[in-house]
Design an enzyme around this catalytic site. Structure first.
Site, short mmCIF file in Angstrom:
data_model
loop_
_atom_site.label_atom_id
_atom_site.label_comp_id
_atom_site.label_asym_id
_atom_site.label_seq_id
_atom_site.Cartn_x
_atom_site.Cartn_y
_atom_site.Cartn_z
N LYS A 203 3.73 -5.29 -8.65
CA LYS A 203 3.88 -3.69 -8.39
C LYS A 203 5.73 -3.27 -8.59
CE LYS A 203 3.49 -2.07 -3.41
NZ LYS A 203 2.65 -0.36 -3.68
N GLU A 239 -8.41 1.55 -11.11
CA GLU A 239 -8.31 2.00 -9.04
C GLU A 239 -6.99 3.86 -9.83
OE1 GLU A 239 -4.39 -0.55 -7.94
OE2 GLU A 239 -3.90 -0.65 -10.95
C1 LIG Z 1 -1.63 1.23 -7.88
C2 LIG Z 1 -1.87 0.18 -6.27
N1 LIG Z 1 -3.22 -0.16 -6.30
C3 LIG Z 1 -3.97 -0.55 -5.00
C4 LIG Z 1 -3.03 -0.94 -3.63
C5 LIG Z 1 -3.39 -1.43 -3.21
O1 LIG Z 1 -3.25 -2.77 -2.44
P1 LIG Z 1 -3.49 -3.20 -1.14
O2 LIG Z 1 -4.32 -3.30 -0.48
O3 LIG Z 1 -1.85 -4.33 -1.33
O4 LIG Z 1 -1.88 -2.54 -0.76
C6 LIG Z 1 -1.42 -0.09 -4.01
C7 LIG Z 1 -1.01 -0.42 -2.68
O5 LIG Z 1 0.22 -1.22 -2.17
C8 LIG Z 1 -0.93 0.66 -5.00
O6 LIG Z 1 0.15 0.96 -5.11
#
Ligand SMILES: Cc1ncc(COP(=O)(O)O)c(C=O)c1O
Length: 355
Positions: A203, A239
């Protein structure tokens, strides 16, 4: 011009916006805009050392040297999680140690020291307790928690920062977006540096501003978000801007492999684990765009949205619609996830009580 479904900050306040102190939030008007709360948590550490102790302070702006690594070279990672009320009014976190572990992996990739899992979770708990009056009642939203880890020291050369700051701030939020999503497949711009060694799987702060352009374009065209493809072949779905994606065909739920290009979402991981218990076959594998277009259902997962139905995917002007609504797989998974997060459904000790 960029528009979003987010309520402007000031709308959620009783008296026209401002700092958290003395303000009352109108729960009905909450969107996903930033609403300041009373306290933030700050912990600092020098390069080559470990974080040792941090403290709460009144929420305020932060002061940085213009040469700080975060400002010049984006040395930083962040996390996102939520505190929610249970039916009995308890305050619950959902798998916060998973956020701590993910931050650690990102910190290692970006040459930063990171709080331990225990330090991270304790800091989150303290911040939530200090801002508890901003946690909406059950069904009216949650307290979004944003831990940041940044290179806060001055470093003109391209090198790790001499100082790091771990900071947590919070904001009461409600739904990120109401209703099912309409996604546009983006096949020219890619989301993040792909593959092992890239930044797609962490992240990193660097992963977000570069996707503003395709998101703005998609929203201007009436779409809710962009569905990104893999950079190597531009043929497999990856995604969206802030969510993982799943496709449903019959009893099989598939999602792209988290192989370093996509973020290993905590909601994604949880769905994979409990969907199997609900009797679905779950597969992590490459998914071609064409296969996604043939699916019965598509849904997105993430902390901000939970589990969200996709109403349509548009690829090269071809628009395909999917099943949504009360008897969809997505709805069943959403109900289960919310049930677990709010303590109604007991599951693997995934919730952590704060108070
Ligand atoms: C690029 C991205 N993909 C997927 C997610 C989903 O992750 P999570 O389920 O941990 O919030 C997030 C959010 O954090 C994101 O920024």
């Amino acid at each position: 011009m960029y528009t979003s479904s987010v309520a402007p900050t000031s709308q959620a306040f009783g008296e026209g916006g401002g700092g958290g102190k003395g303000r009352n939030v109108k729960w009905e008007e909450l969107g996903f805009g930033f609403v300041p709360t009373d306290f933030m948590y700050v912990m600092k550490c020098s390069l080559g050392h470990n974080f040792s102790h941090g403290s709460l302070s009144p929420f305020s702006t932060v002061s940085l040297n213009p040469s700080a690594s975060i400002l010049n070279y984006a040395q930083g990672v962040f996390e996102g999680l939520k505190a929610q009320r249970s039916e009995e009014g308890r305050i619950l976190l959902f798998r916060p140690e998973e956020n701590a572990r993910r931050m650690k992996i990102g910190a290692e990739r970006l040459c930063m020291p990171c709080p331990s899992v225990e330090q991270f979770v304790n800091a989150v708990k303290k911040t939530v307790v200090a801002n508890r009056r901003f946690i909406p009642p059950l069904g009216k939203g949650s307290l979004y928690i944003r831990p940041l880890l940044i290179g806060s020291g001055a470093a003109l050369g391209v090198q790790p920062s001499p100082e790091f700051t771990f900071l947590i701030y919070t904001s009461p939020v409600n739904s990120y977006r109401k209703g099912p999503l309409d996604l546009k497949v983006e096949n020219k711009l890619f989301r993040a540096i792909p593959g092992y060694g890239g930044t797609g799987g962490i992240k990193s702060i660097t992963n977000y501003a570069p996707i503003y352009r395709p998101i703005i374009e998609a929203r201007t065209q009436g779409f809710s978000d962009v569905l990104f493809l893999d950079a190597a072949t531009a043929n497999h779905i990856e995604e969206t801007s802030t969510c993982n994606v799943f496709v449903v065909k019959g009893n099989i739920i598939s999602t792209p492999v988290a192989d370093g290009s996509i973020l290993p979402g905590i909601t994604r991981k949880s769905i994979i684990e409990f969907a199997t218990d609900l009797g679905y076959q779950v597969m992590e594998r490459d998914i071609e765009v064409e296969e996604a277009l043939q699916a019965d259902e598509v849904f997105c997962t993430g902390t901000a949205m939970g589990v969200k139905s996709v109403a349509s995917v548009t690829y090269n002007n071809r628009r395909v619609q999917y099943k949504t609504g009360a008897d969809s797989v997505c709805q069943k998974l959403y109900d289960t996830l919310v049930g677990i997060q709010t303590g109604r459904i007991e599951n693997r000790n995934w919730t952590v009580q704060v108070d």
